[in-house]
Design a protein around this motif. Structure first.
Motif, PDB file in Angstrom:
ATOM      1  N   VAL A 106       0.824  -1.208   0.000  1.00 12.29           N
ATOM      2  CA  VAL A 106       0.000   0.000   0.000  1.00 12.29           C
ATOM      3  C   VAL A 106       0.860   1.261   0.000  1.00 12.29           C
ATOM      4  O   VAL A 106       0.403   2.337  -0.390  1.00 12.29           O
ATOM      5  N   GLU A 107       2.121   1.116   0.432  1.00  9.11           N
ATOM      6  CA  GLU A 107       2.979   2.293   0.522  1.00  9.11           C
ATOM      7  C   GLU A 107       3.312   2.884  -0.856  1.00  9.11           C
ATOM      8  O   GLU A 107       3.298   4.106  -1.039  1.00  9.11           O
ATOM      9  N   SER A 108       3.612   2.014  -1.837  1.00  7.61           N
ATOM     10  CA  SER A 108       4.085   2.503  -3.137  1.00  7.61           C
ATOM     11  C   SER A 108       3.091   3.416  -3.838  1.00  7.61           C
ATOM     12  O   SER A 108       3.467   4.505  -4.299  1.00  7.61           O
ATOM     13  N   PRO A 109       1.808   3.025  -3.980  1.00  4.15           N
ATOM     14  CA  PRO A 109       0.885   3.938  -4.663  1.00  4.15           C
ATOM     15  C   PRO A 109       0.694   5.259  -3.934  1.00  4.15           C
ATOM     16  O   PRO A 109       0.478   6.301  -4.570  1.00  4.15           O
ATOM     17  N   ILE A 110       0.796   5.246  -2.595  1.00  2.00           N
ATOM     18  CA  ILE A 110       0.657   6.488  -1.845  1.00  2.00           C
ATOM     19  C   ILE A 110       1.874   7.384  -2.080  1.00  2.00           C
ATOM     20  O   ILE A 110       1.744   8.594  -2.325  1.00  2.00           O
ATOM     21  N   ILE A 111       3.061   6.799  -2.013  1.00  2.00           N
ATOM     22  CA  ILE A 111       4.276   7.571  -2.248  1.00  2.00           C
ATOM     23  C   ILE A 111       4.303   8.112  -3.667  1.00  2.00           C
ATOM     24  O   ILE A 111       4.647   9.282  -3.909  1.00  2.00           O
ATOM     25  N   GLN A 112       3.936   7.280  -4.646  1.00  2.00           N
ATOM     26  CA  GLN A 112       3.909   7.725  -6.040  1.00  2.00           C
ATOM     27  C   GLN A 112       2.936   8.878  -6.235  1.00  2.00           C
ATOM     28  O   GLN A 112       3.210   9.833  -6.983  1.00  2.00           O
ATOM     29  N   THR A 113       1.796   8.801  -5.557  1.00  2.00           N
ATOM     30  CA  THR A 113       0.809   9.886  -5.645  1.00  2.00           C
ATOM     31  C   THR A 113       1.358  11.175  -5.055  1.00  2.00           C
ATOM     32  O   THR A 113       1.231  12.255  -5.645  1.00  2.00           O
ATOM     33  N   ALA A 114       1.978  11.073  -3.870  1.00  2.00           N
ATOM     34  CA  ALA A 114       2.541  12.262  -3.234  1.00  2.00           C
ATOM     35  C   ALA A 114       3.628  12.894  -4.100  1.00  2.00           C
ATOM     36  O   ALA A 114       3.687  14.121  -4.249  1.00  2.00           O
ATOM     37  N   LYS A 115       4.477  12.062  -4.694  1.00  2.00           N
ATOM     38  CA  LYS A 115       5.542  12.587  -5.558  1.00  2.00           C
ATOM     39  C   LYS A 115       4.961  13.265  -6.800  1.00  2.00           C
ATOM     40  O   LYS A 115       5.444  14.324  -7.233  1.00  2.00           O
ATOM     41  N   LYS A 116       3.930  12.659  -7.375  1.00  2.00           N
ATOM     42  CA  LYS A 116       3.312  13.243  -8.564  1.00  2.00           C
ATOM     43  C   LYS A 116       2.678  14.592  -8.228  1.00  2.00           C
ATOM     44  O   LYS A 116       2.803  15.568  -8.992  1.00  2.00           O
TER      45      LYS A 116
ATOM     46  N   GLY B  59      12.580   8.083   1.259  1.00  2.00           N
ATOM     47  CA  GLY B  59      13.869   8.745   1.187  1.00  2.00           C
ATOM     48  C   GLY B  59      13.761  10.182   0.735  1.00  2.00           C
ATOM     49  O   GLY B  59      14.653  10.702   0.052  1.00  2.00           O
ATOM     50  N   ASP B  60      12.681  10.841   1.139  1.00  2.00           N
ATOM     51  CA  ASP B  60      12.419  12.215   0.687  1.00  2.00           C
ATOM     52  C   ASP B  60      11.825  13.003   1.846  1.00  2.00           C
ATOM     53  O   ASP B  60      10.637  12.892   2.157  1.00  2.00           O
ATOM     54  N   ASP B  61      12.655  13.811   2.499  1.00  2.00           N
ATOM     55  CA  ASP B  61      12.191  14.576   3.656  1.00  2.00           C
ATOM     56  C   ASP B  61      11.175  15.641   3.292  1.00  2.00           C
ATOM     57  O   ASP B  61      10.478  16.166   4.161  1.00  2.00           O
ATOM     58  N   ASP B  62      11.105  15.991   2.006  1.00  2.00           N
ATOM     59  CA  ASP B  62      10.174  17.031   1.565  1.00  2.00           C
ATOM     60  C   ASP B  62       8.873  16.465   0.987  1.00  2.00           C
ATOM     61  O   ASP B  62       8.032  17.222   0.489  1.00  2.00           O
ATOM     62  N   LEU B  63       8.717  15.143   1.035  1.00  2.00           N
ATOM     63  CA  LEU B  63       7.510  14.528   0.492  1.00  2.00           C
ATOM     64  C   LEU B  63       6.283  15.047   1.238  1.00  2.00           C
ATOM     65  O   LEU B  63       6.257  15.090   2.467  1.00  2.00           O
ATOM     66  N   ARG B  64       5.258  15.424   0.498  1.00  2.00           N
ATOM     67  CA  ARG B  64       4.042  15.938   1.135  1.00  2.00           C
ATOM     68  C   ARG B  64       3.353  14.846   1.938  1.00  2.00           C
ATOM     69  O   ARG B  64       3.425  13.659   1.618  1.00  2.00           O
ATOM     70  N   ASP B  65       2.654  15.242   2.970  1.00  2.00           N
ATOM     71  CA  ASP B  65       1.925  14.322   3.851  1.00  2.00           C
ATOM     72  C   ASP B  65       0.473  14.281   3.400  1.00  2.00           C
ATOM     73  O   ASP B  65      -0.254  15.272   3.533  1.00  2.00           O
ATOM     74  N   ILE B  66       0.039  13.149   2.847  1.00  2.00           N
ATOM     75  CA  ILE B  66      -1.349  13.036   2.380  1.00  2.00           C
ATOM     76  C   ILE B  66      -2.133  11.981   3.153  1.00  2.00           C
ATOM     77  O   ILE B  66      -3.265  11.673   2.810  1.00  2.00           O
ATOM     78  N   VAL B  67      -1.523  11.425   4.228  1.00  2.00           N
ATOM     79  CA  VAL B  67      -2.150  10.334   4.970  1.00  2.00           C
ATOM     80  C   VAL B  67      -2.364  10.733   6.422  1.00  2.00           C
ATOM     81  O   VAL B  67      -1.542  11.419   7.029  1.00  2.00           O
ATOM     82  N   ASP B  68      -3.497  10.285   6.977  1.00  2.00           N
ATOM     83  CA  ASP B  68      -3.753  10.410   8.403  1.00  2.00           C
ATOM     84  C   ASP B  68      -4.441   9.119   8.846  1.00  2.00           C
ATOM     85  O   ASP B  68      -5.046   8.405   8.036  1.00  2.00           O
ATOM     86  N   THR B  69      -4.334   8.806  10.145  1.00  2.00           N
ATOM     87  CA  THR B  69      -5.006   7.618  10.674  1.00  2.00           C
ATOM     88  C   THR B  69      -5.697   7.974  11.980  1.00  2.00           C
ATOM     89  O   THR B  69      -5.256   8.862  12.714  1.00  2.00           O
TER      90      THR B  69
ATOM     91  N   GLY C  99       5.607   7.621   8.703  1.00  2.00           N
ATOM     92  CA  GLY C  99       6.897   7.127   8.241  1.00  2.00           C
ATOM     93  C   GLY C  99       7.120   7.096   6.746  1.00  2.00           C
ATOM     94  O   GLY C  99       8.130   6.554   6.286  1.00  2.00           O
ATOM     95  N   LEU C 100       6.210   7.670   5.955  1.00  2.00           N
ATOM     96  CA  LEU C 100       6.354   7.565   4.503  1.00  2.00           C
ATOM     97  C   LEU C 100       7.533   8.375   3.966  1.00  2.00           C
ATOM     98  O   LEU C 100       8.170   7.983   2.988  1.00  2.00           O
ATOM     99  N   LYS C 101       7.834   9.502   4.587  1.00  2.00           N
ATOM    100  CA  LYS C 101       8.971  10.303   4.125  1.00  2.00           C
ATOM    101  C   LYS C 101      10.265   9.513   4.236  1.00  2.00           C
ATOM    102  O   LYS C 101      11.101   9.515   3.321  1.00  2.00           O
ATOM    103  N   GLU C 102      10.426   8.841   5.364  1.00  2.00           N
ATOM    104  CA  GLU C 102      11.636   8.033   5.561  1.00  2.00           C
ATOM    105  C   GLU C 102      11.672   6.878   4.577  1.00  2.00           C
ATOM    106  O   GLU C 102      12.717   6.584   3.983  1.00  2.00           O
ATOM    107  N   LEU C 103      10.522   6.209   4.387  1.00  2.00           N
ATOM    108  CA  LEU C 103      10.465   5.083   3.462  1.00  2.00           C
ATOM    109  C   LEU C 103      10.763   5.529   2.035  1.00  2.00           C
ATOM    110  O   LEU C 103      11.436   4.825   1.274  1.00  2.00           O
TER     111      LEU C 103
END
Length: 259
Positions: free
Chosen positions: A160-170, A210-220, A204-208
């Protein structure tokens, strides 16, 4: 029909009809939505529910999901002018449930589904997010932000991490507004492993990536607090707005169970 009864029979197929009124519907029917409405921000979003209907959801988790939907659906349907969309992880007809405008209809649809199968959360999110990003890239000015509320009790059976990270990067590449896409994971049940995994998605998605500037689009956020306390008003706001309102996300630790 009792949607939680143990039965091997398939549930009836959903057919559109007069929406059944829930108690929540009735209590909110005369509410006037004003500028002081704490949920007014939702009016600018298309809201999507993604419901985990895997086999592990049978029993208590499915009952908690029903309660959550009855609480949250009226808030969302009243503030999405063209209606909310409902998807399930496994249910084959979930692509048909679009533009739902009443909470009663949301409940009717839910009651036609029985939990079974795996938990392909990543695959299902990818099928929602990829075409949305394509639309946004073509027409950013006319593509409404989306607020995805994922109701689940456990860890995904896929990535589930990859599609979320790809979305944030896009979204970062397109310089989209910070609230363009929000994904709110709402945990039912009390599986500790699931809770830890969902918190990792939140924090933890930024660490996963490897991008400290990745936007945060997830909450739980969890369904209940200590001792099965009911979902509080603060918790409800977190469910419907936490992934698109960073102030709420920063306060999320107070709403997670300890134990």
């Amino acid at each position: 029909m009792n949607p939680f009864a143990s039965s091997s029979e398939a549930p009836p197929a959903y057919t559109p009809g007069p929406a059944a009124q829930t108690n929540v519907d009735a209590s909110r029917s005369n509410q006037t939505l004003t500028d002081t409405d704490p949920y007014a921000f939702l009016k600018t979003f298309d809201t999507l529910f993604l419901i985990d209907d895997s086999g592990s959801m049978a029993g208590r988790s499915w009952r908690e999901t029903a309660d959550a939907i009855k609480t949250i659906a009226p808030i969302c349907t009243e503030r999405d002018a063209d209606g909310i969309d409902i998807y399930f992880l496994n249910h084959p007809d979930s692509s048909l449930y679009k533009n739902i405008t009443t909470a009663g209809t949301v409940v009717e649809i839910f009651e036609t589904v029985r939990p079974s199968g795996a938990t392909p959360t990543g695959q299902r999110l990818n099928k929602i997010l990829r075409p949305y990003l394509q639309r946004y890239e073509r027409a950013p000015e006319t593509t409404k932000p989306i607020n995805i509320i994922v109701i689940t009790d456990g860890e995904p059976s896929d990535d589930v991490e990859s599609p979320i990270i790809q979305t944030a990067k896009k979204l970062d590449k397109l310089d989209a507004p910070a609230w363009q896409v929000g994904i709110q994971f709402f945990q039912v049940g009390k599986e500790r492993g699931a809770r830890e995994h969902l918190k990792q998605l939140d924090d933890g998605l930024k660490e996963l990536a490897g991008d400290d500037d990745l936007r945060d689009i997830v909450d739980t956020v969890p369904f209940t607090g200590e001792g099965h306390a009911p979902l509080s008003a603060e918790g409800i706001i977190k469910v419907v707005l936490g992934s698109v309102n960073r102030r709420l996300d920063r306060n999320s630790k107070e709403l997670h169970r300890r134990g």
